[in-house]
Structure formats: structure tokens, C-alpha cells
Design an enzyme around this catalytic site. Structure first.
Site, PDB file in Angstrom:
ATOM      1  CE  LYS A 282      -4.630   0.457   1.981  1.00  0.00           C
ATOM      2  NZ  LYS A 282      -5.307  -0.184   2.978  1.00  0.00           N
ATOM      3  CD  GLU A 366     -18.771  -3.702   8.900  1.00  0.00           C
ATOM      4  OE1 GLU A 366     -18.758  -5.137   8.201  1.00  0.00           O
ATOM      5  OE2 GLU A 366     -17.789  -2.771   8.635  1.00  0.00           O
ATOM      6  NE  ARG A 394     -21.787  -5.575   4.441  1.00  0.00           N
ATOM      7  CZ  ARG A 394     -20.492  -5.882   3.490  1.00  0.00           C
ATOM      8  NH1 ARG A 394     -19.524  -6.368   3.984  1.00  0.00           N
ATOM      9  NH2 ARG A 394     -20.885  -5.581   2.361  1.00  0.00           N
TER      10      ARG A 394
HETATM   11  C1  LIG Z   1     -18.671  -3.217   4.978  1.00  0.00           C
HETATM   12  C2  LIG Z   1     -17.554  -2.208   5.280  1.00  0.00           C
HETATM   13  N1  LIG Z   1     -16.794  -1.871   6.045  1.00  0.00           N
HETATM   14  C3  LIG Z   1     -16.005  -1.218   6.442  1.00  0.00           C
HETATM   15  C4  LIG Z   1     -15.388  -0.379   5.213  1.00  0.00           C
HETATM   16  C5  LIG Z   1     -14.189   0.651   5.175  1.00  0.00           C
HETATM   17  N2  LIG Z   1     -13.226   0.114   4.308  1.00  0.00           N
HETATM   18  C6  LIG Z   1     -13.081   0.779   3.263  1.00  0.00           C
HETATM   19  S1  LIG Z   1     -11.570   0.204   2.679  1.00  0.00           S
HETATM   20  C7  LIG Z   1     -11.154  -0.660   3.989  1.00  0.00           C
HETATM   21  C8  LIG Z   1      -9.998  -1.595   3.933  1.00  0.00           C
HETATM   22  C9  LIG Z   1      -9.886  -2.512   3.005  1.00  0.00           C
HETATM   23  O1  LIG Z   1      -8.831  -3.325   2.916  1.00  0.00           O
HETATM   24  P1  LIG Z   1      -8.315  -4.241   1.699  1.00  0.00           P
HETATM   25  O2  LIG Z   1      -9.789  -4.885   1.291  1.00  0.00           O
HETATM   26  O3  LIG Z   1      -7.354  -5.075   2.031  1.00  0.00           O
HETATM   27  O4  LIG Z   1      -8.055  -3.130   0.704  1.00  0.00           O
HETATM   28  P2  LIG Z   1      -6.849  -2.189   0.585  1.00  0.00           P
HETATM   29  O5  LIG Z   1      -7.113  -0.666   1.003  1.00  0.00           O
HETATM   30  O6  LIG Z   1      -5.575  -2.825   1.277  1.00  0.00           O
HETATM   31  O7  LIG Z   1      -6.418  -2.315  -0.922  1.00  0.00           O
HETATM   32  C10 LIG Z   1     -12.240  -0.714   5.177  1.00  0.00           C
HETATM   33  C11 LIG Z   1     -12.187  -1.208   6.056  1.00  0.00           C
HETATM   34  C12 LIG Z   1     -16.015  -0.578   3.973  1.00  0.00           C
HETATM   35  N3  LIG Z   1     -15.883   0.145   2.631  1.00  0.00           N
HETATM   36  N4  LIG Z   1     -17.090  -1.764   3.846  1.00  0.00           N
HETATM   37 MG   LIG Z   2      -5.146  -4.657   1.746  1.00  0.00          MG
END
Ligand SMILES: Cc1ncc(C[n+]2csc(CCOP(=O)(O)OP(=O)(O)O)c2C)c(N)n1
Ligand SMILES: [Mg+2]
Ligand SMILES: CC(=O)[C@@H](O)[C@H](O)COP(=O)(O)O
Length: 634
Positions: A282, A366, A394
Site C-alpha cells: 500500500k 460488522e 449489513r
Molecule cells: C462493509 C465495510 N466496512 C468497512 C469499510 C471501510 N473500508 C474501506 S476500505 C477498507 C480496508 C480494505 O482493505 P483491503 O480490502 O485489504 O483493501 P486495501 O485498502 O488494502 O487495498 C475498509 C475497512 C467498507 N468500505 N465496507
Molecule cells: Mg489490503
């Protein structure tokens, strides 16, 4: 002119040489850093998928082949490669590109929903559709390691594993992080895949050595290859996906374009679902992001290009909650905290620093958070579950049937409630005060300022026989608004004696309600402005107040349908109160991205247009109109 300006569609990528592709990747990084330094945005996630996205668009043929991004916050590179560079001038602002895929923007975009862990389900459906229709189209799903901690992803994998002829390529974008390092057994399993010696490399070595042995070598290799599962487990434990019956390829360096293309070509030829495990970083390519310990620039606001320092934001509602939670934690040893992979964004990091053993990060889960909280409550503790309002959607059944049915004392703190704006339709927290209305016993509070947030959080954690909810918006809290009186549980914020209009301001709309009240007073109109504090259940004092006035005007930062105002109307009706009623809320629509203030004004939740409408109503009523003409918002 650089290469980036010349990319009008992914097909243009195929004309470029490896050197030109490398130059393009560098241009994309520079462009993303410069753009996000001005506008803010998901810089870290997008810097991590530059080569990965380029490789996908060189190997597959979007939009004939479909590319689905989980959560969609990492689709900026995809947008740049599909001809939308100009729209980044106003990234996530009115008139600019949205921060997520958008079907209105491009035929290359599929999923607009920013809620995580859904991509594999979409992809499963799409791939099955193309199989049924006999269309030889591929579906590529890009899902992060964080999103893989969401339950839906495993429901999908369970089905994909038996969809043997689905032309589905799942690219796991494994950067080891959600915001913070991804938690749980899945992360451990991915790490073992990530850190094991490269299975293919080791296999090649064995193959070379054995083939050098005349006679028995090749046969021995074939036998060994026939037990490759055992070898794989020995060399690189593949249990995570292969035990599900899924073909697994990787791990591959997600920043090595040639390697990614090679693996994707291999996956494309495989006539069934396959998982490509890409290792990425990242923030890759911008030191300030890579070294940003908190979240590797997951979603910074505007920042200084040279230093990488974010522009100061000032105190936001989340900070007030974060500090009060520490005070609650000190006085209440039974209070524990749960986050769904968003420790800092929801303000639990300070609680964690003081009470690490009473803080739980469950991953992007969640539903599990809510029911685990019910378990914690049954176990004698009082959990505080902090999530963004829109993400509680959700977990509705878990709140209803796991928390409320069992009368569990669980407190849900909903940050980013109401219009959030920047992140588009699926991020506005405009649903909670509607969907939670139907939960028997649940109590819901909407603080109007920092002091009331502290008070209401304290009152909420004192409720041990029902779920409670405290919700507040994105951004800075207003100045404290002291009450001039309290009627029942309702705070009176302003009144000038005459009882022409009762203005009900819920939560963040209380400040607007006082502004409206002051404008009405200036016009010689009698007004009482109130803040109910606890909006569910409806306070009987509010029903009495409504019956004492000639007009009720209700303001809430929630969808109009089924919200607090709709419930209050029901209570008035049940009590035989027929006072004319104007309900102002968010139109029950999916709102395009724009700044919060811009949207609030556009939907008429600004003091000036509200006051203007009330003056017209009062005039009409004064002229003997039995009721005000109902101008329904859409
Ligand atoms: C249901 C839900 N909960 C929380 C979030 C907030 N959120 C957005 S991106 C993220 C982290 C995602 O991590 P990853 O899938 O590893 O993607 P990366 O940012 O590392 O590319 C979170 C928790 C969300 N978008 N949807
Ligand atoms: Mg990630
Ligand atoms: C993609 C996602 O869901 C989060 O990263 C969200 O965009 C953050 O929103 P805030 O910027 O309001 O914290």
C-alpha cells in the site's frame, strides 16, 4: 506529452513496449500523488495497484471481460486507463469523477457499492450468467486481503469453488493491511503463503535436478508432480484456497508487470475459477505513504506534496467520542470496544491504547461484530461497537435478532451518519434512523454537539437491557448549544413565547433548527426550537409540544422514509394530534458524490430555504388555510 494522456482505452496499453509501460506506471504514480495532495482520496490503496491494474487491462479485454473491484476505493488506476484522467481535477467533488467505480462514468465500471467483501458474489453471478448465456467472457475480481475478512467473501468462495466452468479470475491484492495490518486467521494463512518459498521456483529446481538424472529422473518427477498437493503443502501451504477446491496461482509480485501478466495469462487459459495471489505494498512508490504507520495513506485529506504532511483537520466528532470512550473505560471496567477494521477512523485507538485487553478488531465483519457483542453482553460486559453508520446496514438482522431479541446491553456508535458526501451514494449514513425504527426496545440518540455526545454516550452505556445507538455526522461538531429549558426528555433550545411553529432539530440538524428559529423570530413569528436527544422511542413531551403549536417542522439528517419524523407523525396520529407537519430529511434517493454542505443545500436542509418555506406556510395558515400545502420532497 507523457504516455498517460495518450491512454484513451485499455487497448492503447497493448501498443506500449516494456520500457514505455514502466514509464507509464511512473507517470500514473506521479499523477495520483499530485492529484490526491490537492483533493485527498484513497492514495495508498491506488499506489499499490498500478502494475496489477495495468496487467489486468493488458491481459483481459474490458468491457467485454468484466473487471470488478471490491470496495472500489482502489479503482483510480482503472479509471485513468479507461480514459477519465480529466475528471480527476475534481476527484470526489461535484462535476469530477467519483472515488469509486461509476456505471454512469464508463462501461468499464461494474460495481458502485463501496461496502467491502461483495466483489466475489458479483463475480460469481456474472460468470454464471456468461456460462448460461454461452458467452466466453471472463470476469476478473480484485479483492483486498482486508475485504477477504468479510463473511460474504467466504459465502462466495464456497459457491465459486463448485462453479467449475466459471471463467472467473480472482486477484487477491494482498498488501497485508486494511487500514492497519489485517487481522485474524486469514491474515496468518495469507502470510504463510506470502512468506513460503515460491512453490513454482522450487518445483522448477526439482524438475531440473531430476531431469538431469538419466532414466529415472523424468518418471520420478512425474510421480512427484502427481503428488504436487503434498509437495505444495510441504513447500507452500496452499490449504486456504486449495482445500476449497480452488485453483491457486502465486504468490506473485504485484508490482512486477511482466510477472503479473504471465500469471494472468496462465489464469486466463485455465477454464475454471482461479485465484491469483498478488503481493503488493500500500502506498508503493511514495515514501510518505509507504512509511505512514497508521494506515499507509489509506484515505488522507489534502497534504503537502513535499513533506507528505496532511493538512490539519481540526477536531471532528470522532475525536470527542475517542476521548469520552477513554473516560467511560476508566469508570466502567465492564465496557469493551469493538471495531470492524477501522480502529482509528472510528476513534477507538485511544481506548485501545489504554485498555488493549478490552479492545477487539474483528476485521471487516460488522455482522460478526454485532453478534459477538451480543455474546459479550451475555457474558456480563457492555460492548461498544463503533462503525460508520452506512456499514451497520449489513448487520441489521444481528442487531434485531441477536442483540434486541435477547435484550442485550450493546451500544452501537455510528460515525459518519447522515450526508457524508465525498464517498458517494453507498457511504451516506442516511439509513440507520429508518431501519432501526423497527427494532423493538432499541433506543436511539442523536447528539447535537460535543457535550451532548458525552452525555448521551454515558446514558447509553448505562442501559443494560436493550441495544442503544448514538449517531453523529462526519466533520467538526458545532459550538455547544445549551438548552434554555427541558420538557420531559426534550431540550428546548429557543422560544419566544408564541406557539406558531415547533421546529424539531434532530442531532446535527439542531444547529440548523436554531438558525431557522432565529430567522422566524426576526419575522415576528412565534417559535419553539427543540432537540429530542433520544429520538427512539419518541418522547411523549414531543407529542404534547406538537399539539400546542400551529405547525410542526421536523429536520433530520436521515432518509425521509421511515425515519424519526415518520415515527413522530405516527405517534401524533395515534394521539389524535392533527397539527400540520412538515418533514424535512434526505430525499430517499442515492445521492451523487459532492461535499456535505453542497448536498445539504441542494436537498433543502439549509436554514435559509427552510425558513423561507415556513414563512410561506405560516402566512397561508394565517389566511385561514386549514392545512399547509404539502410540497413533498422527492
Ligand atoms: C462493509 C465495510 N466496512 C468497512 C469499510 C471501510 N473500508 C474501506 S476500505 C477498507 C480496508 C480494505 O482493505 P483491503 O480490502 O485489504 O483493501 P486495501 O485498502 O488494502 O487495498 C475498509 C475497512 C467498507 N468500505 N465496507
Ligand atoms: Mg489490503
Ligand atoms: C473506502 C472506505 O470505506 C473508507 O476508506 C472511507 O472512504 C473513509 O471515509 P472517511 O474519509 O470519511 O473516513
Amino acid at each position: 506529452m507523457g504516455y498517460l494522456e495518450s491512454i484513451a482505452s485499455p487497448r492503447d496499453l497493448r501498443e506500449l513496449t516494456p520500457e514505455q509501460l514502466a514509464a507509464l506506471a511512473s507517470e500514473i504514480r506521479d499523477f495520483l500523488v499530485r492529484t490526491c495532495s490537492r483533493t485527498g482520496g484513497h492514495l495508498g490503496p491506488n499506489l499499490g495497484v498500478v502494475e496489477l491494474t495495468m496487467a489486468i487491462h493488458r491481459v483481459f479485454d474490458s468491457p467485454t471481460d468484466r473487471v470488478v473491484f471490491d470496495t472500489g476505493h482502489q479503482a483510480y488506476v482503472h479509471k485513468l486507463l479507461t480514459g477519465r484522467m480529466a475528471g480527476f481535477e475534481k476527484l470526489r467533488q461535484e462535476g469530477g469523477v467519483s472515488g469509486y467505480p461509476s456505471q454512469a462514468e464508463s462501461p468499464h465500471d461494474v460495481v458502485e457499492n463501496s461496502h467491502a467483501s461483495t466483489a466475489l458474489s458479483y463475480a460469481d453471478g456474472l460468470a454464471k450468467a456468461y456460462t448460461v448465456r454461452g458467452e466466453g467472457r471472463h470476469v476478473v475480481a480484485v479483492i483486498g486481503d482486508g475485504a477477504l475478512t468479510g463473511g460474504m467473501a467466504w459465502e462466495a468462495l464456497n459457491n465459486i469453488a463448485i462453479a467449475k466452468n466459471s471463467r472467473l479470475v480472482i486477484v487477491v491484492n494482498d498488501n497485508g493491511r486494511s487500514y492497519t495490518p489485517t487481522i485474524g486467521g486469514l491474515a496468518t494463512a495469507l502470510t504463510s503463503l506470502r512468506t513460503s518459498p515460491r512453490y513454482e521456483a522450487v518445483l522448477e529446481l526439482i524438475k531440473k535436478r531430476l531431469n538431469a538424472v538419466r532414466g529415472i529422473g523424468p518418471a520420478t518427477y512425474d510421480v512427484l508432480h502427481a503428488v504436487k498437493k503434498g509437495m505444495k503443502d510441504a513447500i507452500a501451504p496452499q490449504g486456504l484456497f486449495e482445500d476449497l477446491g480452488l485453483k491457486y496461482v502465486g504468490p506473485v509480485d504485484g508490482h512486477d508487470l511482466a510477472a503479473m501478466e504471465q500469471v494472468l495469462e496462465k489464469a486466463k487459459r485455465f477454464d475454471g475459477p482461479v485465484i491469483v495471489h498478488a503481493l503488493t505494498r500500500k502506498g508503493f512508490g511514495y515514501d510518505a505513504a509507504e512509511q505512514h504507520e497508521a494506515d499507509q495513506f489509506h484515505s488522507p485529506g489534502p497534504f503537502d506534496l513535499e513533506t507528505g504532511e496532511e493538512n490539519p483537520k481540526g477536531e471532528i466528532w470522532t475525536d470527542v467520542f475517542a476521548d469520552e470512550m477513554v473516560r467511560v473505560g476508566r469508570r466502567r471496567k465492564d465496557v469493551v470496544a469493538i471495531t470492524a477494521a477501522m480502529m482509528h477512523p472510528v476513534g477507538l485507538d485511544r481506548f485501545e491504547a489504554h485498555f488493549p485487553e478490552r479492545t477487539f478488531d474483528v476485521g471487516i465483519a460488522e455482522q460478526h461484530a454485532a453478534t459477538s457483542a451480543a455474546g459479550l453482553a451475555m457474558g456480563g460486559l457492555h460492548p461498544v461497537v463503533a462503525v460508520y453508520a452506512t456499514f451497520l446496514n449489513r448487520a441489521f438482522d444481528q442487531v434485531l435478532m441477536d442483540c434486541a431479541l435477547h435484550r442485550c446491553g450493546v451500544t452501537f456508535v455510528l460515525d459518519r451518519s447522515g450526508v457524508t458526501g465525498d464517498d458517494g451514494a453507498s457511504h451516506n449514513g442516511m439509513w440507520d434512523m429508518s431501519v432501526l425504527q423497527v427494532v423493538p426496545g432499541l433506543r436511539l440518540a442523536a447528539p447535537r454537539d460535543a457535550t451532548r455526545l458525552r452525555e448521551l454516550l454515558g446514558e447509553a452505556v448505562d442501559v443494560d437491557d436493550a441495544p442503544t445507538v448514538v449517531r453523529f455526522p462526519k466533520g467538526p461538531p458545532p459550538e455547544d448549544l445549551e438548552a434554555v429549558d427541558r420538557v420531559g426528555g426534550v431540550d428546548v433550545l429557543l422560544r419566544n413565547g408564541a406557539r406558531d411553529v415547533l421546529v424539531v432539530g434532530v442531532g446535527s440538524m439542531a444547529a440548523t433548527a436554531v438558525d431557522v428559529g432565529e430567522r422566524l423570530v426576526a419575522q415576528g413569528i412565534g417559535v419553539t426550537v427543540v432537540d429530542p436527544r433520544w429520538v427512539k422511542p419518541v418522547d411523549p413531551a414531543l407529542v404534547d409540544l406538537a399539539g400546542d403549536h400551529d405547525l410542526v417542522v421536523h429536520l433530520e439528517d436521515n432518509g425521509r422514509v421511515g425515519g424519526v419524523g415518520a415515527r413522530l407523525l405516527q405517534e401524533l396520529n395515534d394521539a389524535g394530534v392533527t397539527t400540520p407537519f412538515r418533514l424535512h430529511g434526505i430525499p430517499q434517493e442515492f445521492l451523487d458524490h459532492a461535499k456535505r454542505a453542497v448536498i445539504l443545500e441542494r436537498i433543502g436542509l439549509d436554514a435559509q430555504s427552510l425558513a423561507r418555506g415556513i414563512v410561506e406556510d405560516v402566512t397561508a395558515l394565517g389566511e385561514g388555510a386549514a392545512t399547509v400545502e404539502v410540497h413533498r420532497q422527492p
